[in-house]
Design a protein around this motif. Structure first.
Motif: not given
Length: 604
Positions: A30, A34, A37-38, A245, A249, A252-253, A287, A422
């Motif tokens: 990660v 990213e 964002v998470r 980016t 994030g 994709n998450n 990503t 993760t």
């Protein structure tokens, strides 16, 4: 008083505790954008109300020359501390700031003047502590490090609006290093604040002066007025965080809660919600592994459907098998799978909190066979959080998902997560402190998707007698003739296919050793001998390995993560992986990405 930056003085005789966890949020799995964002969306989701979907806004702003001067002026009191830590206010032509605001949330609730472990107290005054349970994302209390890590001077500000407050409240924090100025010692954390509490605790208090709050909002571009929630402002944003980016994030998450209609995200002028997601995703760079969003959308719809098969017995003490279902249920799911339909199985899970009675939760499993030209895919999710590090469906010729929306199961899995959320770890401290027999239960949950697939997918071996004829047939000219050839009946040889017990997967800068189906037949504990070497031409790399290549004893460069096993270093390039269960994993990183790493793993 006017707000100022200030660090408490540290007792030089006390143990110094450094900030060493930043790499957990910026690594090969990660990246920092990213991770930001998470963390942001996870915290906002935890504080969300059930009345409407949570909305999170990310806005990048480039300051004018006058605004940059105003921003620089806010850090005059901080400059000596920055200098002591080898930092300084950047001299940039274009100064960028990032403002993150959430809506339909509660804000940083709790007391300003008490250590009550409320949201305000935990957000500003605690590191490595968390009161979150159930489906709430955080467990480690470390995720907020991504805010300061995203700033070139390791600082950030937070403005919150709560119910019954007279107006917004603002505070700032710097997360530097332990340092000293003129032989006076200071901890890593300092605050931008307006006075201290007079109750004996001397706690830093947020800025609430109307004029000062208005100036802050105008400088950073904060749009919140009286809406409840949290706005975070990050000054001197690092270069790698951009609209692109951030948007990557998000897509994709958080595709799962967005497609389910539980989350909306705005990045600049781009709105990402259930209606726009597919169009936005089509234009966003990937990503990680490609995500089949149509399949995810099918799962989201399936969670609210009444068409679900219910398992008849709980897993936890045992793994999912045909004994948990009726023969009719198994055959129906087999027929649906072979016909290309989506199989949805809801499985009860028995959990045992320490010092409490057993609780039963549930997980939802989805499996669908691959259509032509489709690639395999798996999704593991706890509430809105997806866990890209979970790979317990690898090798399946299908698409699958394991969704834990139930509060009890979500609480259990939350205690098993690593700080970056993760992957799950059966050796996690909170997991083993809060639950009885957690390793067996976690293994049953992790493997449930694979167990369902193995149950309903008829995997048959086929034999093609002429598959290799072009490689291994030799024409005998002496026996050649133009007449009719005599047909020779070929004997049929049934060879039981061997199931691999150990799988080796390359990753950037290292490798992973995972359990295969054959490991289910092992007797534990079991030792796996692992050899590593950089490849070379014209020689056996394992015989020519050099300590100048790498040394497994050098833990500063190489890192190892294990699940259900421990490692013992035998030589500079050899280790023993002693595994205790059939669900094992060894992840190694820190090797030279410019060289080809060869890995050999064998059970002894």
């Amino acid at each position: 008083m006017t707000a100022t930056w200030e660090f408490n003085k540290a007792d030089p005789s006390s143990v110094r505790i450094g900030v060493t966890q930043r790499d957990q949020f910026n690594n090969d799995d990660v990246g920092l954008a990213e991770a930001l964002v998470r963390e942001v969306i996870q915290n906002s989701s935890d504080a969300g109300s059930e009345d409407a979907p949570v909305k999170v806004s990310f806005r990048l702003k480039t300051l004018s020359s006058d605004q940059s001067s105003q921003l620089d002026g806010r850090f005059q009191d901080l400059l000596p501390h920055l200098k002591a830590c080898g930092l300084g206010v950047p001299e940039e032509d274009l100064t960028r700031v990032l403002v993150i605001e959430d809506y339909n949330t509660r804000g940083l609730t709790g007391s300003f003047v008490e250590l009550d472990k409320g949201n305000f107290d935990n957000f500003w005054r605690a590191v490595g502590e968390s009161e979150k349970t159930g489906q709430k994302g955080g467990r480690w209390g470390l995720g907020k490090l991504v805010y300061s890590s995203s700033s070139k001077i390791s600082t950030f500000f937070g403005l919150t609006v709560r119910s019954n407050d007279s107006g917004p409240s603002v505070m700032g924090q710097a997360v530097l290093k332990n340092h000293s100025i003129d032989n006076v010692f200071f901890p890593a954390h300092g605050f931008w604040f307006d006075g201290r509490s007079d109750n004996g605790l001397q706690l830093q208090l947020p800025v609430q002066n109307i004029k000062e709050v208005a100036q802050f909002k105008a400088l950073f571009g904060v749009e919140r007025t009286d809406q409840k929630g949290l706005s975070v402002a990050i000054p001197y944003l690092i270069d790698s965080i951009t609209d692109a980016t951030i948007l990557a994030g998000v897509v994709n998450n958080y595709y799962f809660p967005i497609l389910a209609g539980r989350l909306e995200v705005e990045v600049g002028d781009v709105l990402v919600n259930s209606a726009t997601f597919m169009d936005v995703a089509a234009n966003v760079g990937k990503t990680g592994p490609s995500v089949p969003f149509e399949f995810v959308n099918e799962i989201s719809n399936g969670l609210g459907s009444q068409e679900v098969t219910e398992a008849l017995a709980t897993i936890g003490d045992t793994r999912l098998s045909s004994q948990h279902l009726s023969t009719e249920q198994v055959e129906t799911m087999k027929a649906a799978f072979s016909g290309g339909g989506l199989v949805h199985l809801r499985v009860p899970v028995v959990l045992k909190p320490k010092g409490n009675t057993e609780k039963t939760g549930k997980i939802d499993l989805f499996v669908r066979a691959l259509a032509e030209e489709e690639a395999p895919f798996s999704l593991f999710a706890r509430g809105p959080i997806t866990l890209p590090g979970e790979r317990h469906f690898a090798g399946a010729v299908a698409r699958g998902a394991m969704i834990a929306n139930d509060d009890v199961v979500a609480e259990f899995l939350g205690d098993a997560e690593n700080p970056a959320h993760t992957a799950w770890n059966s050796n996690a401290e909170k997991l083993n402190a809060n639950w009885d027999h957690p390793k067996k239960t976690l293994s049953a949950i992790r493997q449930s998707l694979r167990d369902l697939y193995n149950m309903i997918a008829d995997q048959k071996e086929t034999q093609d007698d002429d598959a290799l004829i072009d490689f291994f047939s030799i024409a005998d000219k002496a026996q050649a003739s133009t007449g009719k050839k005599k047909r020779i009946k070929k004997p049929t040889v049934d060879i039981e296919p061997r199931e691999a017990a150990i799988r080796i997967r390359p990753v950037t800068g290292g490798f992973e050793i995972l359990s295969g189906p054959g490991a289910q037949k092992w007797t534990f504990p079991k030792r796996i001998r692992v050899r590593m070497a950089y490849d070379m031409i014209g020689a056996d790399p394992f015989k020519r390995v050099s300590v100048f290549d790498f040394d497994l004893n050098n833990t500063k460069k190489l890192t190892f993560e294990t699940t259900n096993g421990e490692i013992k270093i035998a030589k500079a390039n050899i280790l023993f992986f002693d595994v205790t269960e059939a669900d094992f994993l060894l992840k190694a990183s820190g090797f030279d990405v410019q060289r080809d790493l060869i890995v050999d793993a064998r059970a002894s």
